[in-house]
Design a protein around this motif. Sequence first.
Motif, PDB file in Angstrom:
ATOM      1  N   GLU B   3       0.802  -1.141   0.108  1.00 46.29           N
ATOM      2  CA  GLU B   3      -0.023   0.187  -0.027  1.00 46.29           C
ATOM      3  C   GLU B   3       0.992   1.243   0.005  1.00 46.29           C
ATOM      4  O   GLU B   3       0.418   2.218  -0.535  1.00 46.29           O
ATOM      5  CB  GLU B   3      -0.855  -0.062   1.336  1.00 46.29           C
ATOM      6  CG  GLU B   3      -1.804  -0.662   1.225  1.00 46.29           C
ATOM      7  CD  GLU B   3      -2.863  -0.541   2.643  1.00 46.29           C
ATOM      8  OE1 GLU B   3      -3.920   0.049   2.478  1.00 46.29           O
ATOM      9  OE2 GLU B   3      -2.433  -1.140   3.643  1.00 46.29           O
ATOM     10  N   TYR B   4       1.896   1.132   0.397  1.00 46.36           N
ATOM     11  CA  TYR B   4       2.906   2.337   0.846  1.00 46.36           C
ATOM     12  C   TYR B   4       4.173   2.420  -0.240  1.00 46.36           C
ATOM     13  O   TYR B   4       4.379   1.073  -0.566  1.00 46.36           O
ATOM     14  CB  TYR B   4       3.363   2.395   2.168  1.00 46.36           C
ATOM     15  CG  TYR B   4       2.247   2.385   3.203  1.00 46.36           C
ATOM     16  CD1 TYR B   4       1.427   3.540   3.514  1.00 46.36           C
ATOM     17  CD2 TYR B   4       1.893   1.199   3.793  1.00 46.36           C
ATOM     18  CE1 TYR B   4       0.370   3.390   4.432  1.00 46.36           C
ATOM     19  CE2 TYR B   4       0.618   1.088   4.584  1.00 46.36           C
ATOM     20  CZ  TYR B   4      -0.119   2.267   4.996  1.00 46.36           C
ATOM     21  OH  TYR B   4      -0.919   2.168   5.827  1.00 46.36           O
ATOM     22  N   ILE B   5       4.378   3.505  -0.348  1.00 47.60           N
ATOM     23  CA  ILE B   5       5.883   3.574  -1.322  1.00 47.60           C
ATOM     24  C   ILE B   5       7.309   2.563  -0.473  1.00 47.60           C
ATOM     25  O   ILE B   5       7.060   2.607   0.606  1.00 47.60           O
ATOM     26  CB  ILE B   5       6.219   4.920  -1.840  1.00 47.60           C
ATOM     27  CG1 ILE B   5       6.186   5.966  -0.741  1.00 47.60           C
ATOM     28  CG2 ILE B   5       5.183   5.175  -2.618  1.00 47.60           C
ATOM     29  CD1 ILE B   5       6.825   7.224  -0.978  1.00 47.60           C
ATOM     30  N   GLU B   6       7.937   2.013  -1.337  1.00 45.64           N
ATOM     31  CA  GLU B   6       8.989   1.415  -0.745  1.00 45.64           C
ATOM     32  C   GLU B   6       9.480   2.034   0.261  1.00 45.64           C
ATOM     33  O   GLU B   6       9.717   1.118   1.287  1.00 45.64           O
ATOM     34  CB  GLU B   6       9.957   1.250  -2.101  1.00 45.64           C
ATOM     35  CG  GLU B   6       9.903  -0.049  -2.677  1.00 45.64           C
ATOM     36  CD  GLU B   6      10.070  -1.051  -1.894  1.00 45.64           C
ATOM     37  OE1 GLU B   6       9.119  -1.794  -1.436  1.00 45.64           O
ATOM     38  OE2 GLU B   6      11.121  -1.411  -1.388  1.00 45.64           O
ATOM     39  N   PRO B   7      10.075   3.170   0.581  1.00 45.34           N
ATOM     40  CA  PRO B   7      11.030   3.645   1.509  1.00 45.34           C
ATOM     41  C   PRO B   7      10.190   3.584   3.021  1.00 45.34           C
ATOM     42  O   PRO B   7      10.635   3.309   3.951  1.00 45.34           O
ATOM     43  CB  PRO B   7      11.381   4.873   1.173  1.00 45.34           C
ATOM     44  CG  PRO B   7      11.259   5.240  -0.251  1.00 45.34           C
ATOM     45  CD  PRO B   7      10.094   4.270  -0.664  1.00 45.34           C
ATOM     46  N   ILE B   8       9.054   3.816   2.797  1.00 45.45           N
ATOM     47  CA  ILE B   8       7.964   3.966   3.980  1.00 45.45           C
ATOM     48  C   ILE B   8       7.908   2.386   4.496  1.00 45.45           C
ATOM     49  O   ILE B   8       7.909   2.203   5.760  1.00 45.45           O
ATOM     50  CB  ILE B   8       6.682   4.753   3.679  1.00 45.45           C
ATOM     51  CG1 ILE B   8       6.915   6.231   3.321  1.00 45.45           C
ATOM     52  CG2 ILE B   8       5.726   4.313   4.810  1.00 45.45           C
ATOM     53  CD1 ILE B   8       5.777   6.901   3.123  1.00 45.45           C
ATOM     54  N   ARG B  10       9.675  -0.155   3.748  1.00 45.56           N
ATOM     55  CA  ARG B  10      10.793  -0.641   4.460  1.00 45.56           C
ATOM     56  C   ARG B  10      11.221  -0.024   5.908  1.00 45.56           C
ATOM     57  O   ARG B  10      11.607  -0.978   6.596  1.00 45.56           O
ATOM     58  CB  ARG B  10      12.188  -0.260   3.686  1.00 45.56           C
ATOM     59  CG  ARG B  10      12.453  -1.323   2.540  1.00 45.56           C
ATOM     60  CD  ARG B  10      14.059  -1.344   2.127  1.00 45.56           C
ATOM     61  NE  ARG B  10      14.137   0.148   1.443  1.00 45.56           N
ATOM     62  CZ  ARG B  10      14.302   0.578   0.310  1.00 45.56           C
ATOM     63  NH1 ARG B  10      13.811  -0.433  -0.601  1.00 45.56           N
ATOM     64  NH2 ARG B  10      14.268   1.713  -0.103  1.00 45.56           N
ATOM     65  N   LEU B  11      10.711   1.117   6.075  1.00 44.29           N
ATOM     66  CA  LEU B  11      10.961   1.569   7.456  1.00 44.29           C
ATOM     67  C   LEU B  11       9.980   1.000   8.446  1.00 44.29           C
ATOM     68  O   LEU B  11      10.442   0.605   9.620  1.00 44.29           O
ATOM     69  CB  LEU B  11      10.949   3.205   7.594  1.00 44.29           C
ATOM     70  CG  LEU B  11      11.238   3.995   8.660  1.00 44.29           C
ATOM     71  CD1 LEU B  11      12.567   3.497   9.263  1.00 44.29           C
ATOM     72  CD2 LEU B  11      11.175   5.527   8.614  1.00 44.29           C
ATOM     73  N   GLN B  14      10.911  -2.135   9.728  1.00 40.14           N
ATOM     74  CA  GLN B  14      12.104  -2.133  10.845  1.00 40.14           C
ATOM     75  C   GLN B  14      11.475  -1.893  12.156  1.00 40.14           C
ATOM     76  O   GLN B  14      11.704  -2.478  12.987  1.00 40.14           O
ATOM     77  CB  GLN B  14      12.942  -1.071  10.598  1.00 40.14           C
ATOM     78  CG  GLN B  14      13.859  -1.148   9.131  1.00 40.14           C
ATOM     79  CD  GLN B  14      14.938  -2.427   9.505  1.00 40.14           C
ATOM     80  OE1 GLN B  14      15.349  -2.790  10.433  1.00 40.14           O
ATOM     81  NE2 GLN B  14      15.506  -2.811   8.224  1.00 40.14           N
ATOM     82  N   MET B  29       4.413   4.907  12.987  1.00 41.62           N
ATOM     83  CA  MET B  29       6.008   5.549  13.403  1.00 41.62           C
ATOM     84  C   MET B  29       6.817   5.905  12.145  1.00 41.62           C
ATOM     85  O   MET B  29       7.507   6.744  12.132  1.00 41.62           O
ATOM     86  CB  MET B  29       6.557   4.308  14.157  1.00 41.62           C
ATOM     87  CG  MET B  29       6.067   4.137  15.462  1.00 41.62           C
ATOM     88  SD  MET B  29       6.786   2.597  16.229  1.00 41.62           S
ATOM     89  CE  MET B  29       5.802   2.691  17.549  1.00 41.62           C
ATOM     90  N   PHE B  31       5.503   7.242   9.564  1.00 43.58           N
ATOM     91  CA  PHE B  31       5.063   8.459   8.941  1.00 43.58           C
ATOM     92  C   PHE B  31       5.561   9.481  10.324  1.00 43.58           C
ATOM     93  O   PHE B  31       6.126  10.576   9.588  1.00 43.58           O
ATOM     94  CB  PHE B  31       3.585   8.610   8.898  1.00 43.58           C
ATOM     95  CG  PHE B  31       3.069   7.973   7.482  1.00 43.58           C
ATOM     96  CD1 PHE B  31       3.337   8.781   6.301  1.00 43.58           C
ATOM     97  CD2 PHE B  31       2.707   6.706   7.478  1.00 43.58           C
ATOM     98  CE1 PHE B  31       2.924   8.214   5.291  1.00 43.58           C
ATOM     99  CE2 PHE B  31       2.069   6.582   6.049  1.00 43.58           C
ATOM    100  CZ  PHE B  31       2.260   7.114   5.033  1.00 43.58           C
ATOM    101  N   VAL B  33       8.515   9.509  11.583  1.00 44.84           N
ATOM    102  CA  VAL B  33       9.955   9.799  10.996  1.00 44.84           C
ATOM    103  C   VAL B  33       9.663  10.719  10.052  1.00 44.84           C
ATOM    104  O   VAL B  33      10.626  11.541  10.113  1.00 44.84           O
ATOM    105  CB  VAL B  33      10.782   8.524  10.839  1.00 44.84           C
ATOM    106  CG1 VAL B  33      11.865   8.698  10.146  1.00 44.84           C
ATOM    107  CG2 VAL B  33      10.655   7.619  12.090  1.00 44.84           C
ATOM    108  N   LEU B  34       9.011  10.636   9.116  1.00 47.12           N
ATOM    109  CA  LEU B  34       8.981  11.451   7.911  1.00 47.12           C
ATOM    110  C   LEU B  34       8.666  13.040   8.383  1.00 47.12           C
ATOM    111  O   LEU B  34       9.058  13.679   7.502  1.00 47.12           O
ATOM    112  CB  LEU B  34       7.975  10.883   6.824  1.00 47.12           C
ATOM    113  CG  LEU B  34       8.333   9.451   5.997  1.00 47.12           C
ATOM    114  CD1 LEU B  34       7.563   9.034   5.180  1.00 47.12           C
ATOM    115  CD2 LEU B  34       9.763   9.905   5.286  1.00 47.12           C
TER     116      LEU B  34
END
Lengths: 199, 199
Positions: B3-8, B10-11, B14, B29, B31, B33-34
């Motif tokens: 649903e979310y773009i790759e970097p989100i 992946r984070l 974690q 969490m 979001f 951080v973003l």
Amino acid sequence: MSEYIEPIERLAEQFRRLPGVGKKSAVRMAFAVLDLPEEDAKSFSDAILEAKRSVRLCSVCGNMTDGDVCAVCRDEDRDRSVICVVEDSRDVIALERVREYNGLYHVLGGVISPLAGVAPSDLTIDMLLRRVSDGTVKEVIIATNPTVEGETTAMYISKLLSPLGIKTSRLAYGIPVGGDLEYADEVTLNRAIEGRREM
Amino acid sequence: MSEYIEPIERLAEQFRRLPGVGKKSAVRMAFAVLDLPEEDAKSFSDAILEAKRSVRLCSVCGNMTDGDVCAVCRDEDRDRSVICVVEDSRDVIALERVREYNGLYHVLGGVISPLAGVAPSDLTIDMLLRRVSDGTVKEVIIATNPTVEGETTAMYISKLLSPLGIKTSRLAYGIPVGGDLEYADEVTLNRAIEGRREM
């Protein structure tokens, strides 16, 4: 005087900034990180930097993307005559989950809030006006949250769009599906009555 | 399909590794951080690497420290004739919070558990035997958790220490203060009866 040694204390402090994380959970998280293999801790650390570095706003609609233009704006099958205006990228995700709406989005990046010092110029409203100026867009659905600020912002945008001959609409208010009349607050109930539909 | 773009995504993955964090919280969490300023995201990322890099085990007792020897072992006012043996550094913190115990600690780094493949040699038991060999230590309090593995480990250590003429003791079992007899499990209740004290 801190209970934990400095590096743990500092890491726990970082976790405490996250939503829903209290002091105890933050400490547990810090210890969990210490239990990770070196490699995994590095990936964790990198994922933060990477997300922060690569996530930017779509140059068309303001949605979060890791490219220049977001996936929705790139999608050729989308109906380009409708734009749904939301506060935040998370709202786009929530609406996409429904798989009902096939138009485009416009992410404001917040709501007008004099108290928080957010003026219309701090949002992507200018960008929205430019988008609707070429005549492709027939309808703008304003889907800001049903809060005082959300309402104000909706009203503000609607007033800017109406002279341009663009139809503006607002998401329906009412009792949530599966909700209970007994527990609905009065304002919601009132809106549900106002917005009643013939059967 | 995510649903979310790759970097989100992946984070969020974690964050999901942390204790008590489910899918939804992990995304919140990510979001959050973003939403952090660049600078703060960098500090967060650094705190992880720094904690992982600088936290090591005390060369005397196995407790977590950011130096060579931990704060308890360095403290001149501590009673060096008593050692309290615990499973984990977190247990040291819990006991220190009580401000009652003034001896030293020994952190095993786990418990003997054939199922999980943890043998006595994987723990710091050898280190403990070397510590008690010079005659300074008069008593060893074994404070492993009251689980099957904790009990086994306590028994194992106690058997190694008794020929050396060192007094070994175990923390008292019983009803926790503020607890309710009605809700205490049978094993605990049984231990509480066994361990009853004259008034």
